[in-house]
Design an enzyme around this catalytic site. Structure first.
Site, PDB file in Angstrom:
ATOM      1  N   ARG A 288      60.614  64.968 -78.804  1.00 59.84           N
ATOM      2  CA  ARG A 288      60.089  65.774 -79.732  1.00 59.84           C
ATOM      3  C   ARG A 288      60.384  67.077 -79.742  1.00 59.84           C
ATOM      4  O   ARG A 288      60.271  68.127 -80.672  1.00 59.84           O
ATOM      5  CB  ARG A 288      58.616  65.593 -79.395  1.00 59.84           C
TER       6      ARG A 288
ATOM      7  N   LYS B  10      64.997  71.676 -69.542  1.00 57.69           N
ATOM      8  CA  LYS B  10      65.920  70.793 -70.389  1.00 57.69           C
ATOM      9  C   LYS B  10      65.178  70.702 -71.632  1.00 57.69           C
ATOM     10  O   LYS B  10      65.760  70.578 -72.690  1.00 57.69           O
ATOM     11  CB  LYS B  10      66.227  69.247 -69.830  1.00 57.69           C
TER      12      LYS B  10
HETATM   13  N1  LIG Z   1      56.259  61.439 -73.819  1.00 57.25           N
HETATM   14  C1  LIG Z   1      57.338  61.182 -73.002  1.00 57.25           C
HETATM   15  O1  LIG Z   1      58.055  60.514 -73.033  1.00 57.25           O
HETATM   16  C2  LIG Z   1      57.132  61.870 -71.402  1.00 57.25           C
HETATM   17  C3  LIG Z   1      58.311  61.447 -70.530  1.00 57.25           C
HETATM   18  C4  LIG Z   1      58.369  62.064 -69.232  1.00 57.25           C
HETATM   19  C5  LIG Z   1      57.404  63.099 -69.058  1.00 57.25           C
HETATM   20  N2  LIG Z   1      56.561  63.657 -70.100  1.00 57.25           N
HETATM   21  C6  LIG Z   1      55.679  64.812 -69.709  1.00 57.25           C
HETATM   22  O2  LIG Z   1      54.334  64.390 -69.473  1.00 57.25           O
HETATM   23  C7  LIG Z   1      53.348  65.241 -70.031  1.00 57.25           C
HETATM   24  C8  LIG Z   1      52.330  64.614 -70.857  1.00 57.25           C
HETATM   25  O3  LIG Z   1      52.977  64.378 -72.086  1.00 57.25           O
HETATM   26  P1  LIG Z   1      52.662  63.320 -73.132  1.00 57.25           P
HETATM   27  O4  LIG Z   1      53.883  62.979 -73.881  1.00 57.25           O
HETATM   28  O5  LIG Z   1      52.030  62.062 -72.476  1.00 57.25           O
HETATM   29  O6  LIG Z   1      51.933  63.924 -73.898  1.00 57.25           O
HETATM   30  P2  LIG Z   1      50.965  63.456 -75.225  1.00 57.25           P
HETATM   31  O7  LIG Z   1      51.184  65.023 -76.227  1.00 57.25           O
HETATM   32  O8  LIG Z   1      51.510  62.425 -75.779  1.00 57.25           O
HETATM   33  O9  LIG Z   1      49.513  63.565 -75.030  1.00 57.25           O
HETATM   34  C9  LIG Z   1      48.767  64.468 -74.571  1.00 57.25           C
HETATM   35  C10 LIG Z   1      47.429  64.081 -73.695  1.00 57.25           C
HETATM   36  O10 LIG Z   1      46.857  65.162 -73.065  1.00 57.25           O
HETATM   37  C11 LIG Z   1      45.564  65.280 -73.639  1.00 57.25           C
HETATM   38  N3  LIG Z   1      44.912  66.681 -73.690  1.00 57.25           N
HETATM   39  C12 LIG Z   1      44.998  67.393 -74.823  1.00 57.25           C
HETATM   40  N4  LIG Z   1      44.273  68.261 -74.555  1.00 57.25           N
HETATM   41  C13 LIG Z   1      43.868  68.319 -72.952  1.00 57.25           C
HETATM   42  C14 LIG Z   1      43.370  69.107 -72.169  1.00 57.25           C
HETATM   43  N5  LIG Z   1      42.875  70.361 -72.270  1.00 57.25           N
HETATM   44  N6  LIG Z   1      43.407  68.795 -70.978  1.00 57.25           N
HETATM   45  C15 LIG Z   1      43.672  67.517 -70.412  1.00 57.25           C
HETATM   46  N7  LIG Z   1      44.431  66.710 -71.382  1.00 57.25           N
HETATM   47  C16 LIG Z   1      44.368  67.000 -72.564  1.00 57.25           C
HETATM   48  C17 LIG Z   1      45.411  64.588 -75.027  1.00 57.25           C
HETATM   49  O11 LIG Z   1      44.287  63.829 -75.306  1.00 57.25           O
HETATM   50  C18 LIG Z   1      46.476  63.396 -74.966  1.00 57.25           C
HETATM   51  O12 LIG Z   1      46.165  62.237 -74.207  1.00 57.25           O
HETATM   52  C19 LIG Z   1      54.077  66.681 -70.561  1.00 57.25           C
HETATM   53  O13 LIG Z   1      54.331  67.634 -69.703  1.00 57.25           O
HETATM   54  C20 LIG Z   1      55.658  65.878 -70.828  1.00 57.25           C
HETATM   55  O14 LIG Z   1      56.662  66.775 -70.754  1.00 57.25           O
HETATM   56  C21 LIG Z   1      56.271  62.926 -71.173  1.00 57.25           C
END
Ligand SMILES: NC(=O)c1ccc[n+]([C@@H]2O[C@H](COP(=O)([O-])OP(=O)(O)OC[C@H]3O[C@@H](n4cnc5c(N)ncnc54)[C@H](O)[C@@H]3O)[C@@H](O)[C@H]2O)c1
Length: 341
Positions: free
Chosen positions: A263, A199
């Site tokens: 995003r 999606k």
């Molecule tokens: N943001 C949302 O609302 C949401 C909701 C449901 C699912 N998701 C999914 O959750 C997952 C994480 O998304 P997010 O929104 O929390 O991302 P984000 O961009 O907010 O955060 C990313 C995190 O990953 C860390 N990171 C960076 N490089 C890294 C590495 N090499 N190894 C491990 N960690 C590393 C960063 O320090 C940070 O804490 C994604 O797959 C996203 O699709 C996000």
């Protein structure tokens, strides 16, 4: 087990990882987080903020974040893996070392949404490959229409936990249920993961359409035909078509492709304005999962001979420098055909 005594480690302290950690914290669990970024760990533990990922949000003082994964994982009954999809394998490898070191066998759930570049593996497959079966109970997937910012303000939120083990799905369902947060279960891991990952591609398309001045009819058309092609690809990998009408399919598509807060939508909006993909990703400061997923979906569709015209058009714009208006024109001029095929 005494609920308060159950220890939970959340790997990933970004927007979603930290909000899931908060949900578990408020449900009474003994939660800690792990982040790979020492600066983020310091900010979370001293200022109790996470400005890059959850602007303005204040975390409780006793929610600790560790930079050494083992410090968070040690003694944990449950592990939540919530890092960007492309880092799930490296995180899982490190987790496996921690589990072996302390001879742990926790329940493990992944809430990332994406497909790994190169291998085309889903997050479930990555965990299955990297975590030694002797050091885990069943694996599960958390998905559904969830924006971290909405969870932060306790907007009514419904999700699904998918697992091949109903017992494991119900375990996580029980852990996550809250007055504003309702959790369902299903056993279609493939469908749940394909819906959640793909999606994001359609959300990029929706943002692009909005920036080009298209209105509600166009968005509805994109989302509906986008879901049709997600379902076609999912079915080719064994998914149950019904799953795509559920929370991890239609539900997640609506929240992601229909909201400026997404995003991936914002990345698409900038794409429609003519910005270059590498600049869009660099300016976002947070993961744009759709960018990697569109390549994976394009390649998988080619391999399986699945018709995915919208995905291919977005792929050609993102990776091939194709003109977005030409791609829309081509989509509209495809030969007439039945709706379902
Ligand atoms: N943001 C949302 O609302 C949401 C909701 C449901 C699912 N998701 C999914 O959750 C997952 C994480 O998304 P997010 O929104 O929390 O991302 P984000 O961009 O907010 O955060 C990313 C995190 O990953 C860390 N990171 C960076 N490089 C890294 C590495 N090499 N190894 C491990 N960690 C590393 C960063 O320090 C940070 O804490 C994604 O797959 C996203 O699709 C996000």
């Amino acid at each position: 087990m005494n609920k308060k005594a159950e220890k939970v480690s959340v790997l990933g302290a970004g927007s979603w990882g930290s909000m899931v950690a908060m949900l578990l914290y408020e449900n009474g669990y003994n939660v800690s987080m792990w982040s790979i970024d020492p600066k983020q760990v310091k900010e979370l533990n001293t200022k109790h903020t996470n400005e890059q990922y959850m602007k303005g949000y204040k975390y409780p003082k006793d929610l600790m974040t560790y930079n050494k994964m083992n410090d968070s994982v040690k003694g944990s009954d449950d592990i939540f893996v919530i890092v960007p999809a492309q880092y799930t394998r490296s995180t899982a490898k490190e987790l496996n070392k921690c589990l072996k070191k302390d001879n742990l066998k926790p329940n493990i759930i992944d809430a990332s949404k994406g497909i790994e570049k190169g291998t085309y593996d889903t997050m479930y497959q990555v965990l299955e490959q990297e975590i030694d079966p002797d050091h885990r109970k069943s694996l599960s997937i958390l998905s559904g229409p969830t924006q971290a910012e909405s969870v932060a303000i306790k907007d009514m939120t419904l999700v699904t936990v998918s697992s091949k083990s109903q017992k494991a799905a119900e375990h996580f369902q029980k852990m996550l249920m809250a007055p504003f947060f309702r959790v369902y279960t299903n056993n279609d891991v493939v469908g749940t993961e394909f819906g959640g990952a793909l999606k994001n591609i359609i959300a990029i398309g929706a943002g692009a359409l909005a920036s080009l001045g298209y209105k509600d009819n166009a968005t509805a058309a994109l989302m509906t035909r986008g879901l049709a092609e997600i379902e076609r690809l999912g079915k080719a990998f064994g998914a149950n078509p019904l799953t795509f009408t559920g929370l991890s399919g239609l539900g997640d598509l609506i929240v992601t492709a229909g909201s400026k807060n997404s995003r991936n939508w914002r990345a698409g909006y900038q794409l429609g304005q003519g910005k270059k993909p590498k600049d869009i990703v660099a300016n976002m400061g947070q993961v744009v999962e759709g960018a990697a997923t569109v390549k994976a979906a394009h390649d998988l569709a080619k391999k399986k001979h699945i018709d995915m015209p919208i995905t291919n058009a977005i792929y050609d714009v993102w990776y091939g420098n194709a003109n977005i208006k030409d791609e829309i024109k081509k989509l509209m001029e495809r030969p007439a055909r039945p709706e379902f095929y």
